[in-house]
Motif scaffolding. Structure first.
Motif, PDB file in Angstrom:
ATOM      1  N   ILE A  22      10.397 -10.986  -4.182  1.00  0.00           N
ATOM      2  CA  ILE A  22      10.600 -11.607  -3.868  1.00  0.00           C
ATOM      3  C   ILE A  22      11.431 -12.515  -2.646  1.00  0.00           C
ATOM      4  O   ILE A  22      11.570 -12.984  -1.998  1.00  0.00           O
ATOM      5  CB  ILE A  22      12.150 -12.370  -5.208  1.00  0.00           C
ATOM      6  CG1 ILE A  22      11.458 -12.875  -6.450  1.00  0.00           C
ATOM      7  CG2 ILE A  22      12.837 -13.679  -4.847  1.00  0.00           C
ATOM      8  CD1 ILE A  22      12.629 -12.996  -7.383  1.00  0.00           C
ATOM      9  N   GLU A  23      11.863 -11.038  -2.138  1.00  0.00           N
ATOM     10  CA  GLU A  23      12.457 -10.745  -0.634  1.00  0.00           C
ATOM     11  C   GLU A  23      11.110 -11.440   0.126  1.00  0.00           C
ATOM     12  O   GLU A  23      11.129 -12.020   1.305  1.00  0.00           O
ATOM     13  CB  GLU A  23      12.838  -9.610  -0.598  1.00  0.00           C
ATOM     14  CG  GLU A  23      14.481  -9.663  -0.657  1.00  0.00           C
ATOM     15  CD  GLU A  23      15.092 -10.309  -0.143  1.00  0.00           C
ATOM     16  OE1 GLU A  23      15.938 -11.126  -0.603  1.00  0.00           O
ATOM     17  OE2 GLU A  23      15.141 -10.718   1.532  1.00  0.00           O
ATOM     18  N   GLU A  24       9.899 -10.601  -0.292  1.00  0.00           N
ATOM     19  CA  GLU A  24       8.471 -10.887   0.391  1.00  0.00           C
ATOM     20  C   GLU A  24       8.149 -12.045   0.378  1.00  0.00           C
ATOM     21  O   GLU A  24       7.600 -13.342   1.340  1.00  0.00           O
ATOM     22  CB  GLU A  24       7.580 -10.131  -0.088  1.00  0.00           C
ATOM     23  CG  GLU A  24       7.762  -8.726   0.215  1.00  0.00           C
ATOM     24  CD  GLU A  24       7.047  -7.474  -0.452  1.00  0.00           C
ATOM     25  OE1 GLU A  24       6.559  -6.143  -0.427  1.00  0.00           O
ATOM     26  OE2 GLU A  24       6.590  -8.161  -1.487  1.00  0.00           O
ATOM     27  N   ILE A  25       8.530 -13.055  -0.747  1.00  0.00           N
ATOM     28  CA  ILE A  25       7.936 -14.611  -0.618  1.00  0.00           C
ATOM     29  C   ILE A  25       9.150 -15.183  -0.304  1.00  0.00           C
ATOM     30  O   ILE A  25       8.661 -16.134   0.752  1.00  0.00           O
ATOM     31  CB  ILE A  25       8.577 -15.133  -2.271  1.00  0.00           C
ATOM     32  CG1 ILE A  25       7.376 -14.358  -3.176  1.00  0.00           C
ATOM     33  CG2 ILE A  25       8.459 -16.550  -2.569  1.00  0.00           C
ATOM     34  CD1 ILE A  25       7.521 -14.402  -4.466  1.00  0.00           C
TER      35      ILE A  25
ATOM     36  N   VAL B 298      -9.716   0.953  10.852  1.00  0.00           N
ATOM     37  CA  VAL B 298      -9.886   0.383   9.454  1.00  0.00           C
ATOM     38  C   VAL B 298      -8.183   0.445   8.756  1.00  0.00           C
ATOM     39  O   VAL B 298      -7.464   0.351   8.986  1.00  0.00           O
ATOM     40  CB  VAL B 298     -10.411   1.100   8.395  1.00  0.00           C
ATOM     41  CG1 VAL B 298     -10.519  -0.066   6.684  1.00  0.00           C
ATOM     42  CG2 VAL B 298     -11.789   1.934   8.516  1.00  0.00           C
ATOM     43  N   THR B 299      -8.129  -1.581   8.337  1.00  0.00           N
ATOM     44  CA  THR B 299      -6.773  -2.074   7.930  1.00  0.00           C
ATOM     45  C   THR B 299      -6.511  -2.543   6.861  1.00  0.00           C
ATOM     46  O   THR B 299      -7.807  -3.280   6.294  1.00  0.00           O
ATOM     47  CB  THR B 299      -6.559  -3.066   9.487  1.00  0.00           C
ATOM     48  OG1 THR B 299      -7.384  -3.619   9.117  1.00  0.00           O
ATOM     49  CG2 THR B 299      -5.951  -2.438  10.371  1.00  0.00           C
ATOM     50  N   PRO B 300      -5.281  -2.211   5.980  1.00  0.00           N
ATOM     51  CA  PRO B 300      -5.505  -2.910   4.962  1.00  0.00           C
ATOM     52  C   PRO B 300      -4.838  -3.884   4.858  1.00  0.00           C
ATOM     53  O   PRO B 300      -4.021  -4.455   5.599  1.00  0.00           O
ATOM     54  CB  PRO B 300      -4.260  -1.618   4.141  1.00  0.00           C
ATOM     55  CG  PRO B 300      -3.339  -1.780   5.720  1.00  0.00           C
ATOM     56  CD  PRO B 300      -4.188  -1.232   6.856  1.00  0.00           C
ATOM     57  N   TYR B 301      -4.840  -4.836   3.495  1.00  0.00           N
ATOM     58  CA  TYR B 301      -4.289  -6.056   3.220  1.00  0.00           C
ATOM     59  C   TYR B 301      -2.017  -5.849   3.208  1.00  0.00           C
ATOM     60  O   TYR B 301      -2.450  -4.412   2.778  1.00  0.00           O
ATOM     61  CB  TYR B 301      -4.363  -6.905   1.923  1.00  0.00           C
ATOM     62  CG  TYR B 301      -4.011  -6.016   0.410  1.00  0.00           C
ATOM     63  CD1 TYR B 301      -4.483  -4.935   0.155  1.00  0.00           C
ATOM     64  CD2 TYR B 301      -2.699  -6.215   0.152  1.00  0.00           C
ATOM     65  CE1 TYR B 301      -4.694  -4.295  -0.908  1.00  0.00           C
ATOM     66  CE2 TYR B 301      -2.181  -6.436  -1.300  1.00  0.00           C
ATOM     67  CZ  TYR B 301      -3.336  -4.543  -1.492  1.00  0.00           C
ATOM     68  OH  TYR B 301      -2.752  -4.425  -2.359  1.00  0.00           O
ATOM     69  N   VAL B 302      -2.068  -6.163   4.168  1.00  0.00           N
ATOM     70  CA  VAL B 302      -0.477  -6.404   4.127  1.00  0.00           C
ATOM     71  C   VAL B 302       0.515  -7.721   4.118  1.00  0.00           C
ATOM     72  O   VAL B 302       0.233  -8.483   3.558  1.00  0.00           O
ATOM     73  CB  VAL B 302      -0.237  -6.058   5.893  1.00  0.00           C
ATOM     74  CG1 VAL B 302      -1.015  -4.743   6.111  1.00  0.00           C
ATOM     75  CG2 VAL B 302      -1.133  -7.151   6.338  1.00  0.00           C
ATOM     76  N   THR B 303       1.530  -7.021   3.612  1.00  0.00           N
ATOM     77  CA  THR B 303       2.538  -7.676   3.609  1.00  0.00           C
ATOM     78  C   THR B 303       3.091  -7.894   5.013  1.00  0.00           C
ATOM     79  O   THR B 303       2.726  -7.600   6.011  1.00  0.00           O
ATOM     80  CB  THR B 303       4.143  -7.605   2.926  1.00  0.00           C
ATOM     81  OG1 THR B 303       4.347  -6.471   3.486  1.00  0.00           O
ATOM     82  CG2 THR B 303       3.375  -7.266   0.992  1.00  0.00           C
ATOM     83  N   ASP B 304       4.155  -8.686   5.500  1.00  0.00           N
ATOM     84  CA  ASP B 304       5.105  -9.172   6.443  1.00  0.00           C
ATOM     85  C   ASP B 304       5.438  -8.047   6.869  1.00  0.00           C
ATOM     86  O   ASP B 304       5.676  -7.988   8.504  1.00  0.00           O
ATOM     87  CB  ASP B 304       5.871  -9.903   6.750  1.00  0.00           C
ATOM     88  CG  ASP B 304       5.516 -11.594   6.925  1.00  0.00           C
ATOM     89  OD1 ASP B 304       4.224 -11.607   7.190  1.00  0.00           O
ATOM     90  OD2 ASP B 304       6.260 -12.963   5.815  1.00  0.00           O
ATOM     91  N   ARG B 305       6.145  -6.749   6.094  1.00  0.00           N
ATOM     92  CA  ARG B 305       6.503  -5.502   6.522  1.00  0.00           C
ATOM     93  C   ARG B 305       4.882  -4.850   7.300  1.00  0.00           C
ATOM     94  O   ARG B 305       5.430  -4.250   8.426  1.00  0.00           O
ATOM     95  CB  ARG B 305       6.968  -4.943   5.444  1.00  0.00           C
ATOM     96  CG  ARG B 305       7.565  -3.883   5.823  1.00  0.00           C
ATOM     97  CD  ARG B 305       8.772  -2.966   4.811  1.00  0.00           C
ATOM     98  NE  ARG B 305       9.728  -3.670   4.530  1.00  0.00           N
ATOM     99  CZ  ARG B 305      11.076  -3.637   4.253  1.00  0.00           C
ATOM    100  NH1 ARG B 305      10.363  -1.978   2.920  1.00  0.00           N
ATOM    101  NH2 ARG B 305      11.903  -3.954   3.453  1.00  0.00           N
ATOM    102  N   GLY B 306       3.940  -5.123   5.983  1.00  0.00           N
ATOM    103  CA  GLY B 306       2.914  -4.195   6.654  1.00  0.00           C
ATOM    104  C   GLY B 306       2.831  -4.642   8.203  1.00  0.00           C
ATOM    105  O   GLY B 306       2.115  -4.123   8.660  1.00  0.00           O
TER     106      GLY B 306
END
Lengths: 359, 263
Positions: free
Chosen positions: A157-160, B57-65
């Motif tokens: 949820i934090e990421e969303i 090579v880079t992965p799929y990521v979240t904003d933190r990633g």
């Protein structure tokens, strides 16, 4: 917050609307598509025939019913298409437009670019198959013309919240009920619907009767030590993610003793037992989703029975009304959600959570 | 045919020999395994000393990633001349084009959308030939998408060695690399391996991680699955040791050898 409900036949459109659906989505697996590509290469990511409308005339009926209630209808064209499929895909997109569909749900970048080039006058929603895991990806799709993003099941949820904050001009949907796939939809390449080809119409009937879902949900009523041991092939469910695999450790850099090795194998095995295929629920998180600005919550399960869809819709509608009227604290809200779950489904929720953080 | 080797940790530099002219380093599937800058420095010295070309090579990521990846991208673009960057996330694509104006991009396996599930082999005699051929193709060869990729600095695509074979038209114009011998099938953030030592209460959570993926590889066998699957970390793979006979016709001009599952 909107409640998005799937339909697989025109007869249920009115029923889910009466139960509280705000928006409807569906797929069509037409005869001419089936002839060439079969269900295994479905035009819309749902390979079971029972998950889909059978024709565009059925789609037209769904649209007519929905629009007479001021409810929009979205068509899933969210498979990943190869060049040979494009004439049929364009034909279907054009027919959907004629039938009055309000938006297309799309995952394939090639189709997104094509629709933009063809200036098709329909809203475009990016399917969970678009794998929008970050704000940059959401903006990428927005720049290509998308107005809404359906987020992957694997975001916290934090990421969303972070994505929504960064992309204020987009609308976002999250999944809220059913089919909590453990693998990432847009990156998973397992086939579904294999049994429908191997066993033909014989398999189609139990699927239409929701036989497998009844079996899976029956598991909720069993003691947990038993559910951990149940494997999919007992019931003829053959999704690759639920197969009764023989699991072994082929590489171990730590030289485990026998007991520890068995414990590890058991833990891995737990990811493939039937419990992992039982429908999940994220309704305890509705308040948080509303607070962070999620536009819509999606009920999964196009192939489910009409009764299940009605109950799911009623459940969400009841909880959202309670939330709007009572402004409960978290504890009160969780208590109400669990009580309502039990009233509607006649069983405990069993902590099978879509978004278990903080539960 | 260019020969490249793909490793995900610096210990595996031991596999590199003079046969390989290009080194792939990084991973596609987990942002927790984005390499530290110190490792990139070791790699830089290695490829420079061995006169190898380099691919990050880079992965799929979240904003933190993305935050974790940003300094790595900056370092690679600054310190590796002509480095290619393999992207597996459209957000990373956007970032590289807009903020770094980098045009030496490769479309990774997660975005080339081949249909890898092995059970298509069980259906070969039961579905029309058009269906089988569809399962041998990828969406990247649709002209409008190929043009988009090329116009945006993506000059190559990464393919897995499908069990059902690969089909590309003679007219396909994107160069391709073929990963060998491991092909990925599916991946998750609910990493089973990360919770393999402790178990888990919820099936759908992202467990804490002590890099158990670096200790264990599991094999999955079932009569309905035509080949064994391998679980490493959060991802499942199969192994296909038979290369296509017609790589030239498929516009494949690079083999990316995986001495181990690259994760």
């Amino acid at each position: 917050m909107k409640i998005l409900v799937p339909v697989n036949n025109p007869k249920e459109a009115d029923k889910v609307i009466q139960a509280g659906a705000d928006e409807i989505y569906c797929g069509v697996l037409s005869h001419n598509w089936m002839e060439t590509y079969t269900n295994i290469a479905s035009s819309n990511r749902r390979e079971w025939r029972a998950a889909n409308l059978d024709s565009f005339s059925e789609l037209r009926q769904v649209v007519d019913i929905a629009h007479s209630n001021n409810i929009p209808v979205y068509l899933a064209l969210n498979a990943l298409y190869t060049e040979r499929q494009y004439p049929l895909v364009f034909e279907q997109a054009g027919q959907a437009k004629k039938d009055g569909v309000d938006a297309l749900i799309v995952a394939d970048l090639g189709l997104l670019l094509s629709l933009k080039r063809r200036k098709i006058d329909l809203d475009i929603h990016i399917s969970t198959g678009g794998t929008t895991f970050n704000s940059q990806t959401a903006k990428f799709y927005e720049e290509l013309g998308a107005s809404r993003i359906i987020l992957p099941r694997h975001l916290q949820i934090e990421e969303i919240k972070g994505i929504l904050n960064d992309c204020p001009t987009l609308k976002f949907e999250v999944f809220i009920l059913n089919s909590g796939c453990k693998n990432i939809d847009g990156f998973c390449t397992f086939q579904h619907g294999v049994n429908e080809i191997l066993h033909g119409q014989i398999w189609n009937l139990p699927k239409r009767l929701n036989f497998d879902r009844h079996l899976l949900n029956g598991i909720r009523r069993l003691p947990s030590n038993l559910t951990q041991r149940l494997k999919a092939n007992i019931f003829g469910i053959d999704s690759a993610c639920l197969l009764n695999y023989e699991i072994s450790l082929v590489s171990d850099s730590t030289d485990l003793d026998k007991k520890r090795r068995q414990a590890i194998l058991k833990n891995i095995s737990s990811g493939f037992n039937l419990l992992s295929g039982v429908d999940t629920c994220g309704v305890c998180k509705l308040a948080e989703f509303e607070n962070i600005g999620v536009y819509g919550v999606k009920i999964v399960g196009r192939n489910y029975s009409t009764l299940k869809k009605i109950n799911d819709t009623r459940f969400l509608k009841t909880v959202l009304s309670y939330l709007a009227t009572n402004h409960p604290d978290t504890k009160e809200f969780y208590t109400f959600v669990r009580m309502t779950f039990k009233q509607i489904y006649k069983m405990d929720c069993g902590d099978l959570c879509y978004y278990p953080d903080g539960i | 045919m260019e020969q490249a080797i793909f490793i995900s940790k610096i210990e595996n530099l031991k596999y590199v020999n003079s046969k390989y002219t290009r080194l792939y380093f990084g991973n596609e599937f987990c942002q927790r395994l984005i390499p530290p800058l110190e490792d990139l420095k070791v790699i830089r010295d290695f490829v420079s000393g061995h006169q190898m070309s380099f691919n990050l090579v880079t992965p799929y990521v979240t904003d933190r990633g993305i935050d974790a990846l940003r300094p790595i991208l900056e370092y690679v673009i600054k310190n590796f001349s002509d480095a290619e960057i393999v992207i597996n996330d459209w957000g990373i694509f956007r970032l590289l084009r807009r903020e770094f104006n980098h045009i030496n991009l490769i479309l990774g396996r997660l975005l080339t959308k081949q249909k890898r599930g092995p059970r298509i082999l069980n259906l070969k005699d039961k579905v029309p030939q058009d269906t089988i051929q569809h399962f041998q193709e990828s969406n990247i060869d649709v002209p409008i998408l190929s043009e988009f990729l090329i116009n945006n600095g993506i000059k190559r695509v990464e393919l897995d060695n499908l069990l059902q074979g690969i089909f590309r038209k003679d007219t396909c114009f994107l160069k391709a690399s073929l990963y060998f011998p491991f092909a990925y099938v599916t991946t998750t953030r609910f990493c089973l391996t990360a919770s393999s030592e402790t178990g888990r209460k919820f099936l759908r959570n992202i467990p804490s991680c002590n890099k158990e993926c670096q200790k264990y590889i599991f094999s999955l066998r079932h009569k309905n699955m035509p080949v064994n699957l391998f679980v490493k970390g959060n991802t499942q793979f199969f192994k296909n040791e038979r290369l296509p006979d017609n790589c030239n016709n498929l516009n494949i001009d690079r083999i990316v050898y995986e001495p181990e599952i690259p994760l």
